[in-house]
Enzyme design. Structure first.
Site, short mmCIF file in Angstrom:
data_model
loop_
_atom_site.label_atom_id
_atom_site.label_comp_id
_atom_site.label_asym_id
_atom_site.label_seq_id
_atom_site.Cartn_x
_atom_site.Cartn_y
_atom_site.Cartn_z
N ASP A 196 5.50 59.98 33.58
CA ASP A 196 4.78 58.79 33.07
C ASP A 196 3.57 58.47 33.96
O ASP A 196 2.57 57.93 33.47
CB ASP A 196 5.70 57.58 32.90
CG ASP A 196 6.46 57.20 34.14
OD1 ASP A 196 6.72 58.07 35.00
OD2 ASP A 196 6.82 56.01 34.26
N ASP A 197 3.63 58.84 35.25
CA ASP A 197 2.43 58.72 36.09
C ASP A 197 1.32 59.59 35.52
O ASP A 197 0.14 59.19 35.54
CB ASP A 197 2.72 59.22 37.52
CG ASP A 197 3.78 58.41 38.22
OD1 ASP A 197 3.46 57.54 39.03
OD2 ASP A 197 4.97 58.66 37.94
N ASN A 252 16.99 49.88 36.45
CA ASN A 252 17.36 51.23 36.01
C ASN A 252 18.00 52.03 37.16
O ASN A 252 18.87 52.84 36.95
CB ASN A 252 16.18 51.99 35.36
CG ASN A 252 14.95 52.08 36.26
OD1 ASN A 252 14.99 51.72 37.43
ND2 ASN A 252 13.85 52.57 35.69
N ASN A 276 11.04 51.94 41.41
CA ASN A 276 9.92 51.83 42.36
C ASN A 276 10.17 50.76 43.43
O ASN A 276 9.65 50.87 44.55
CB ASN A 276 8.61 51.49 41.63
CG ASN A 276 8.11 52.65 40.78
OD1 ASN A 276 8.49 53.79 41.01
ND2 ASN A 276 7.26 52.35 39.80
N HIS A 327 6.63 54.22 31.16
CA HIS A 327 6.40 53.01 31.96
C HIS A 327 4.97 52.86 32.50
O HIS A 327 4.32 51.83 32.30
CB HIS A 327 7.35 52.99 33.16
CG HIS A 327 8.78 53.23 32.80
ND1 HIS A 327 9.59 52.24 32.31
CD2 HIS A 327 9.54 54.35 32.85
CE1 HIS A 327 10.79 52.74 32.07
NE2 HIS A 327 10.79 54.02 32.38
N ASP A 328 4.52 53.88 33.25
CA ASP A 328 3.35 53.68 34.12
C ASP A 328 2.02 53.39 33.40
O ASP A 328 1.22 52.59 33.90
CB ASP A 328 3.19 54.88 35.06
CG ASP A 328 4.31 54.94 36.09
OD1 ASP A 328 4.95 53.90 36.34
OD2 ASP A 328 4.53 56.02 36.67
C1 BDR Z 1 9.33 54.08 37.37
O1 BDR Z 1 10.14 55.01 38.07
C2 BDR Z 1 9.55 56.28 38.07
O2 BDR Z 1 10.51 57.28 37.87
C3 BDR Z 1 8.50 56.25 36.99
O3 BDR Z 1 7.42 57.11 37.30
C4 BDR Z 1 8.07 54.81 36.93
O4 BDR Z 1 7.02 54.56 37.83
C5 BDR Z 1 10.14 53.50 36.23
O5 BDR Z 1 11.27 52.85 36.73
CA CA Z 2 5.69 56.34 38.84
#
Ligand code: BDR
Ligand code: CA
Length: 314
Positions: free
Chosen positions: A15-16, A160, A168, A242-243
């Site tokens: 997602d980054d 999560n 994070n 997410h990112d």
């Molecule tokens: C975040 O955790 C990482 O695994 C993802 O890149 C995102 O920044 C989501 O909880």
């Molecule tokens: Ca990330």
């Protein structure tokens, strides 16, 4: 079109990677620097991935620096179960040749902020907050220089990494404590928001139909990422991405609703370490410097993302 100067601090990560592509492809974003931090994988791997992505997307001109190889206090935890052994498993990027900036990420962040007029540069951390915490400890004057911090992390109703802590924040809660307690304007784009950011089959088909090297990379990446979510979490939908939500908020804040509320980081709890404790009990005090993202226009997010991919067309 107004320009949004940003520094992206990241740990790619599927997602980054989407956040980097959105920042590179959106015409209103001026990506001043990319910095990396240990997180989804080791610092070495996420830095390799960030270099590979910038080069693949034709962005060799953007300075990129490696940052902290471990959290401030705790042992390293990664997210190999989400992003794989390489951090971008399932994808096939060419080996990068792009050189790293010689500076440590913390110095690149400080220097970049100082090289621009005060309150014109937004910091967008989408990994653990280790680099940002060290930057503000090394150069406290950056609190007054930053326009805003818009970070992906935390959540006010869910976690999560644990029942109440998001990855994070959980991997470096002490760093998060520093960052959330400095008095810069801070928007927390947490899980409550990012869990709304799921592509549909139709959106995935539109991305695939672009049929460019970049769109093929995106499809490979999101397919791998979704397969893991389905296996681990019993999902039938596509996985939440997410990112890019943090980048999208900087580009067009009207697509994400927010609510002002004090947020602090739990450092003592045996069950709640790394929780972003958000106080919704009363109207936020006038000097409240934090807000949390609550509601996403998911359709617009993906339109914006697909538009960015088209502009990066190779
Ligand atoms: C975040 O955790 C990482 O695994 C993802 O890149 C995102 O920044 C989501 O909880
Ligand atoms: Ca990330």
């Amino acid at each position: 079109m107004s320009s949004h100067k940003i520094i992206l601090d990241c740990d790619p990560g599927h997602d980054d990677a989407m956040a980097i592509l959105l920042a590179l492809g959106n015409p209103s974003v001026e990506l001043l620097a990319v910095t990396t931090v240990v997180g989804n994988q080791t610092l070495e791997k996420v830095t390799h991935n960030a270099r590979a992505l910038l080069e693949f997307a034709g962005a060799r001109h953007i300075p990129i620096a490696a940052g902290c190889p471990r959290p401030l206090v705790r042992d390293i935890q990664n997210a190999a179960e989400v992003h794989g052994i390489s951090g971008l498993d399932g994808t096939h990027l060419p080996e990068p040749t792009l050189p790293l900036d010689k500076r440590h990420a913390v110095d690149l962040i400080i220097d970049t902020l100082k090289a621009h007029p005060a309150k014109t540069v937004t910091l967008v951390p989408i990994g653990g907050l280790t680099n940002i915490a060290l930057a503000v400890r090394k150069a406290p004057e950056i609190v007054e220089l930053v326009k805003e911090i818009v970070l992906m992390g935390g959540g006010y109703h869910t976690g999560n990494r644990s029942a109440v802590a998001e990855f994070n924040i959980a991997i470096d809660p002490e760093a998060a404590h520093i960052v959330f307690n400095e008095k810069w304007p801070l928007t927390m784009v947490g899980l409550d928001l990012t869990h709304q950011a799921k592509p549909t089959d139709a959106i995935m088909a539109k991305i695939a139909a672009l049929n460019t090297p970049i769109s093929r990379f995106v499809v490979e990446s999101l397919n791998y990422y979704t397969a893991g979510y389905r296996q681990r979490n019993g999902y039938s939908d596509h996985a939440p991405v997410h990112d890019p939500c943090a980048v999208a908020y900087v580009i067009d804040s009207s697509m994400i609703e927010t609510c002002k509320a004090p947020v602090d980081i739990e450092l003592q709890g045996t069950l709640t370490l790394g929780m972003t404790v958000t106080d919704f009990r009363a109207q936020a005090p006038a000097d409240c410097h934090t807000q949390v993202a609550t509601k996403l226009n998911n359709q617009r997010l993906w339109e914006m993302f697909i538009d960015a991919l088209k502009r990066l067309d190779k």
